[in-house]
Enzyme design. Structure first.
Site, PDB file in Angstrom:
ATOM      1  N   SER A 104       0.823  -1.217   0.000  1.00  0.00           N
ATOM      2  CA  SER A 104       0.000   0.000   0.000  1.00  0.00           C
ATOM      3  C   SER A 104       0.852   1.260   0.000  1.00  0.00           C
ATOM      4  O   SER A 104       1.963   1.270   0.546  1.00  0.00           O
ATOM      5  CB  SER A 104      -0.889   0.006   1.258  1.00  0.00           C
ATOM      6  OG  SER A 104      -1.525   1.250   1.425  1.00  0.00           O
ATOM      7  N   TYR A 148      -1.713  -0.858  10.863  1.00  0.00           N
ATOM      8  CA  TYR A 148      -1.995  -1.468   9.542  1.00  0.00           C
ATOM      9  C   TYR A 148      -0.850  -1.134   8.570  1.00  0.00           C
ATOM     10  O   TYR A 148      -0.276  -2.024   7.946  1.00  0.00           O
ATOM     11  CB  TYR A 148      -3.319  -0.948   8.983  1.00  0.00           C
ATOM     12  CG  TYR A 148      -3.427  -1.140   7.489  1.00  0.00           C
ATOM     13  CD1 TYR A 148      -3.208  -0.077   6.608  1.00  0.00           C
ATOM     14  CD2 TYR A 148      -3.692  -2.392   6.954  1.00  0.00           C
ATOM     15  CE1 TYR A 148      -3.251  -0.273   5.247  1.00  0.00           C
ATOM     16  CE2 TYR A 148      -3.747  -2.591   5.583  1.00  0.00           C
ATOM     17  CZ  TYR A 148      -3.519  -1.514   4.733  1.00  0.00           C
ATOM     18  OH  TYR A 148      -3.548  -1.707   3.374  1.00  0.00           O
ATOM     19  N   LYS A 156       2.293  -3.533   6.613  1.00  0.00           N
ATOM     20  CA  LYS A 156       2.656  -3.541   5.182  1.00  0.00           C
ATOM     21  C   LYS A 156       4.158  -3.291   5.023  1.00  0.00           C
ATOM     22  O   LYS A 156       4.835  -3.941   4.231  1.00  0.00           O
ATOM     23  CB  LYS A 156       1.860  -2.472   4.418  1.00  0.00           C
ATOM     24  CG  LYS A 156       0.381  -2.762   4.297  1.00  0.00           C
ATOM     25  CD  LYS A 156       0.115  -4.067   3.539  1.00  0.00           C
ATOM     26  CE  LYS A 156      -1.369  -4.342   3.383  1.00  0.00           C
ATOM     27  NZ  LYS A 156      -1.647  -5.647   2.750  1.00  0.00           N
TER      28      LYS A 156
HETATM   29  C1  WQD Z   1      -9.819   9.098   1.029  1.00  0.00           C
HETATM   30  C2  WQD Z   1     -10.020  10.576   1.281  1.00  0.00           C
HETATM   31  C3  WQD Z   1     -10.454  11.134   3.585  1.00  0.00           C
HETATM   32  C4  WQD Z   1     -14.378   9.249   3.860  1.00  0.00           C
HETATM   33  C5  WQD Z   1      -7.314   4.022   2.801  1.00  0.00           C
HETATM   34  C6  WQD Z   1      -6.282   3.238   3.483  1.00  0.00           C
HETATM   35  C7  WQD Z   1      -5.226   2.829   2.500  1.00  0.00           C
HETATM   36  C8  WQD Z   1      -5.851   2.128   1.326  1.00  0.00           C
HETATM   37  C9  WQD Z   1      -6.938   2.987   0.702  1.00  0.00           C
HETATM   38  C10 WQD Z   1      -5.585  -0.209   1.701  1.00  0.00           C
HETATM   39  C11 WQD Z   1      -9.329  11.042   2.570  1.00  0.00           C
HETATM   40  C12 WQD Z   1     -11.640  11.483   2.701  1.00  0.00           C
HETATM   41  C13 WQD Z   1     -13.152   9.681   3.404  1.00  0.00           C
HETATM   42  C14 WQD Z   1     -15.389  10.214   4.164  1.00  0.00           C
HETATM   43  C15 WQD Z   1     -13.903  11.972   3.522  1.00  0.00           C
HETATM   44  N1  WQD Z   1      -6.370   0.884   1.737  1.00  0.00           N
HETATM   45  N2  WQD Z   1     -12.931  11.015   3.236  1.00  0.00           N
HETATM   46  N3  WQD Z   1     -15.104  11.537   3.982  1.00  0.00           N
HETATM   47  O1  WQD Z   1      -7.615   6.917   3.918  1.00  0.00           O
HETATM   48  O2  WQD Z   1      -6.749   7.533   1.605  1.00  0.00           O
HETATM   49  O3  WQD Z   1      -6.713   5.179   2.306  1.00  0.00           O
HETATM   50  O4  WQD Z   1      -7.872   3.301   1.740  1.00  0.00           O
HETATM   51  O5  WQD Z   1      -4.486  -0.310   1.264  1.00  0.00           O
HETATM   52  O6  WQD Z   1      -4.340   1.974   3.179  1.00  0.00           O
HETATM   53  O7  WQD Z   1      -5.700   4.066   4.454  1.00  0.00           O
HETATM   54  O8  WQD Z   1      -8.882   6.257   1.822  1.00  0.00           O
HETATM   55  O9  WQD Z   1     -11.232   6.437   1.132  1.00  0.00           O
HETATM   56  O10 WQD Z   1     -10.695   6.428   3.621  1.00  0.00           O
HETATM   57  O11 WQD Z   1     -10.152   8.431   2.247  1.00  0.00           O
HETATM   58  O12 WQD Z   1     -13.677  13.175   3.351  1.00  0.00           O
HETATM   59  O13 WQD Z   1     -16.527   9.890   4.602  1.00  0.00           O
HETATM   60  O14 WQD Z   1     -11.409  10.820   1.476  1.00  0.00           O
HETATM   61  O15 WQD Z   1     -10.233  12.175   4.539  1.00  0.00           O
HETATM   62  O16 WQD Z   1      -8.826  12.338   2.340  1.00  0.00           O
HETATM   63  P1  WQD Z   1      -7.462   6.588   2.491  1.00  0.00           P
HETATM   64  P2  WQD Z   1     -10.320   6.838   2.234  1.00  0.00           P
END
Ligand code: WQD
Length: 339
Positions: free
Chosen positions: A124, A149, A153
């Protein structure tokens, strides 16, 4: 050629099983169903034309893994997805993450050790933390993990590198995913979050279908064009194809040892851009509010994918609009056809 796909009934696993079959491989799935649905086997059969071989057990059970390997000695490769992957949960329950993510990996590596296998590891972009330079390249410094997590990785990559350095017959490619979103164009497989979605795109589609009242944008005061965070969103089908490309690269005589590749589009999108891309792609107006930043979020990350294009011979092809439209088609399908 038989390819073992651990966690193969999950979001990325199912899409990868489809692309393996499209490429002429014979996937064998292991999944403990702790974060997936057995009915995805039937959904897969509707796409690939048959039910792939499936074994239900947790890879932390060493006896089960050894028994499986003894009965399935003739696999040519392993694609290892099986792991716990919720960042927030890993902070609350680190031991579950270290136990599950390390024992499953080590049991698997032990069971097939000594065999010349091609091993693809699901890593990741979280290993980079907040990169100092963007777009981030594979040789960027791996920073202290933002969560247990992310730590699993990073350490898993080290375990694999050390095994190769110690003369293991495994060939290994670690794929550092950015943000996988979207669904297969049949709308028969897609993301099935447990409970309230943690990730942005499933929360968007559940808001659009009426399961959630509104989306909260976690912060709009970041140093980005519209103040919301930037991520590199990649279509899950493009991501799945990268796993086939990794197997093909390791099958070449001149590939030895270990390598790592960024699997993203090379483009960053803000949260608000994703929301508007969804509205434009689907015609569905979204109800959203600006809220407080989410702890642990990094401000911006997107990948430099030159190495993947030139050495892995893989490039993402699907754009953000297609990602949003396919995610919406899946949400509508699953609303009408609950599994
Ligand atoms: C994306 C953006 C949030 C929800 C995660 C894991 C990573 C990978 C991908 C496995 C961020 C914003 C989110 C919401 C929001 N998984 N957001 N409102 O955190 O980049 O990555 O998933 O490998 O390891 O950490 O993904 O989709 O949670 O967030 O504003 O209700 O959307 O702040 O900027 P993230 P995400």
């Amino acid at each position: 050629m038989k390819i073992l796909v651990t966690g193969g009934l999950g979001f990325i696993g199912t899409h990868t099983v489809v692309e393996l079959v499209n490429a002429g491989y014979d996937p064998i799935i292991i999944d403990d169903l702790s974060n997936s649905n057995i009915k995805m086997l039937d959904q897969l059969a509707r796409i690939i034309g048959y039910k792939p071989a499936f074994y239900q057990f947790n890879l932390c059970n060493e006896a089960d893994v050894k028994d499986f390997a003894a009965k399935n000695p003739d696999i040519a490769g392993i694609i290892h997805f099986a792991a716990s992957k919720a960042v927030g949960e890993s902070v609350e329950n680190p031991l579950k993450y270290y136990y599950n993510n390390f024992f499953s990996l080590i049991n698997l590596l032990n069971a097939y050790n000594g065999k010349a296998l091609n091993f693809v590891f699901s890593s990741s972009c979280t290993v980079y933390g907040q990169p100092d330079v963007l777009p981030v390249t594979e040789d960027a410094p791996v920073k202290p993990a933002e969560s247990p997590y992310g730590n699993t990785k990073q350490i898993a990559e080290e375990i694999l590198k050390d095994m190769v350095a110690a003369g293991s017959k495994y060939k290994v490619i670690a794929l550092r995913y950015f943000n996988p979103v979207g669904a297969h164009d049949s709308a028969l497989i897609g993301e099935l979050p447990n409970g309230v979605p943690q990730n942005l795109v499933p929360f968007i589609t559940q808001t659009a279908i009426g399961k959630r009242e509104k989306i909260t944008v976690f912060g709009d005061k970041y140093n980005t064009p519209d103040g919301s965070c930037i991520r590199d969103y990649i279509h899950v089908v493009d991501l799945a194809k990268a796993h086939v490309a990794a197997l093909k690269l390791m099958e070449k005589e001149n590939f030895t040892g270990y390598d790592v590749f960024n699997i993203g589009t090379g483009n960053g999108s803000t949260v608000l851009e994703v929301i508007h891309a969804f509205e434009d792609a689907t015609g569905v107006k979204l109800n959203y509010q600006i809220g407080a930043p989410r702890s642990g979020d990094i401000e911006k990350v997107w990948g430099n994918v030159t190495k993947s294009t030139e050495k892995l011979n893989w490039t993402a092809e699907l754009n953000l609009s297609t990602m949003m439209a396919s995610a919406w088609a899946w949400e509508k399908y699953i609303a009408e056809n609950p599994l």
